[in-house]
Design an enzyme around this catalytic site. Structure first.
Site, short mmCIF file in Angstrom:
data_model
loop_
_atom_site.label_atom_id
_atom_site.label_comp_id
_atom_site.label_asym_id
_atom_site.label_seq_id
_atom_site.Cartn_x
_atom_site.Cartn_y
_atom_site.Cartn_z
N TYR A 92 0.77 -1.20 0.16
CA TYR A 92 0.38 -0.52 -0.07
C TYR A 92 0.97 1.46 0.22
CZ TYR A 92 -4.46 2.02 1.18
OH TYR A 92 -5.90 3.10 1.12
N SER A 184 1.23 -7.99 2.45
CA SER A 184 -0.33 -6.88 2.15
C SER A 184 -1.22 -6.54 1.27
CB SER A 184 0.86 -5.69 2.79
OG SER A 184 -0.08 -4.84 3.27
N GLN A 185 -0.90 -5.03 0.50
CA GLN A 185 -1.81 -5.14 -0.77
C GLN A 185 -1.68 -6.15 -1.88
OE1 GLN A 185 -2.73 -0.68 -2.22
NE2 GLN A 185 -0.71 -1.66 -3.17
N ASP A 274 0.40 -10.96 13.38
CA ASP A 274 -0.29 -9.78 12.47
C ASP A 274 -1.06 -8.73 13.43
OD1 ASP A 274 -0.51 -7.81 10.31
OD2 ASP A 274 -0.30 -9.26 8.94
#
Length: 321
Positions: A92, A184-185, A274
């Site tokens: 991101y 992630s993203q 996480d």
């Protein structure tokens, strides 16, 4: 071991708590029709970066809403036959990264294509124009627009599928051996790509973002990458009068509802500590994947570099060489 989320046995049964829009399937059918109507006008320009193992190109194509999208393309030198390809998706508010980071795969015979997400890199245009606010990032852009087709993350998901379609059409790529990866993203976009372009044969997402939004809120973890949700409520819906409406709207983007479309083999990494993309949100998506899959659990790791998973991913993809 400290427990951030549910116990592991509960995670393995968890199916998510976010609402699914009633017209979810029609929404993505309409979106894919829009994407397929676009003339991509692919352009490859020799890059300034030079390597002895690969020819490097700046690749541009037209995505939905007439946005020109950039990707880095590395083509192994002296290809004697059609090659497998790897699509790489970044985190991101980041970029596609340096050329040299992709050379190990190129030297191993893979075509490598790394997307620059629209609006997060100056090389890829953001032409969406939804009527909404922009906070630190992009996934909430369009959540207030009367037309859910204007959400920018919808366009980004479509960019991944269009990129896959373009790469599968290259005469030097084996369309049956196109893979995807990211964290992630990037993990979220890996899943979106494989769901919207089911010909993706293998995918390796790491702690994927954009799953089970309401669970993030309920855990009081709407900060960092998910901080836009808190920003929205504080400034645009302080009494939470439209909470259900918001989470239903975000359901169009929620990867747990796209995951059943995946047909490729999945290798996924999840850290149980996480606190950025909570484990339960990742399990909500993973538990809905119907294709062949393996999830590697890292009990002591959070949203961070995970040793050895990169090697496992490399070997996972090299099995198809």
């Amino acid at each position: 071991m400290p427990i951030l989320d549910m116990p592991l046995k509960e995670l393995q049964r968890y199916k998510g708590c976010s609402p699914k829009p009633a017209d979810h399937e029609e929404y993505w059918k309409r979106a894919l029709a829009e994407m397929n109507a676009v003339e991509p006008n692919v352009e490859l320009k020799p890059a300034e970066f030079v390597s002895p193992v690969a020819d490097c190109f700046d690749m541009f194509f037209t995505g939905v809403r007439n946005a020109r999208i950039h990707a880095k393309l590395l083509k192994p030198k002296n290809l004697g036959k059609k090659a497998p390809a790897i699509l790489q998706f970044h985190g991101y508010n980041c970029t596609s990264g340096d050329w040299n980071e992709k050379l190990a795969y190129a030297a191993s015979g893979f075509v490598v294509v790394a997307l620059d997400v629209r609006g997060e890199s100056f090389l890829s245009e953001d032409t969406g124009g939804p009527k909404t606010f922009t906070s630190v990032g992009y996934f909430m852009r369009g959540c207030q627009d009367p037309n859910p087709d204007n959400m920018i993350m919808r366009h980004i998901y479509l960019d991944t599928a269009e990129l896959a379609k373009i790469v599968m059409g290259f005469d030097f790529v084996d369309e049956n051996r196109v893979f995807a990866m990211g964290g992630s993203q990037g993990g979220a976009l890996t899943i979106a790509c494989a769901a919207l372009e089911p010909r993706i044969a293998r995918l390796a997402p790491v702690y994927p973002f954009l799953c089970d939004f309401k669970r993030v809120w309920d855990m009081d973890l709407a900060r960092d990458a998910y901080g836009e949700i808190r920003h929205y409520f504080r400034w645009f819906d302080p009494a939470h009068e439209h909470e259900e409406e918001l989470f239903t709207r975000l359901g169009y983007l929620d990867l747990q509802f796209l995951a059943p479309r995946i047909k490729g083999e999945v290798l996924m990494a999840t850290g149980l500590q996480d606190n950025i993309c909570p484990p339960s949100t990742q399990f909500a998506m993973y538990n809905k994947i119907k294709a062949k899959k393996q999830q590697i659990i890292y009990p002591d790791y959070g949203h961070e570099f995970i040793p050895q998973f990169g090697d496992k991913t490399y070997q996972f993809f090299c099995q198809a060489l």
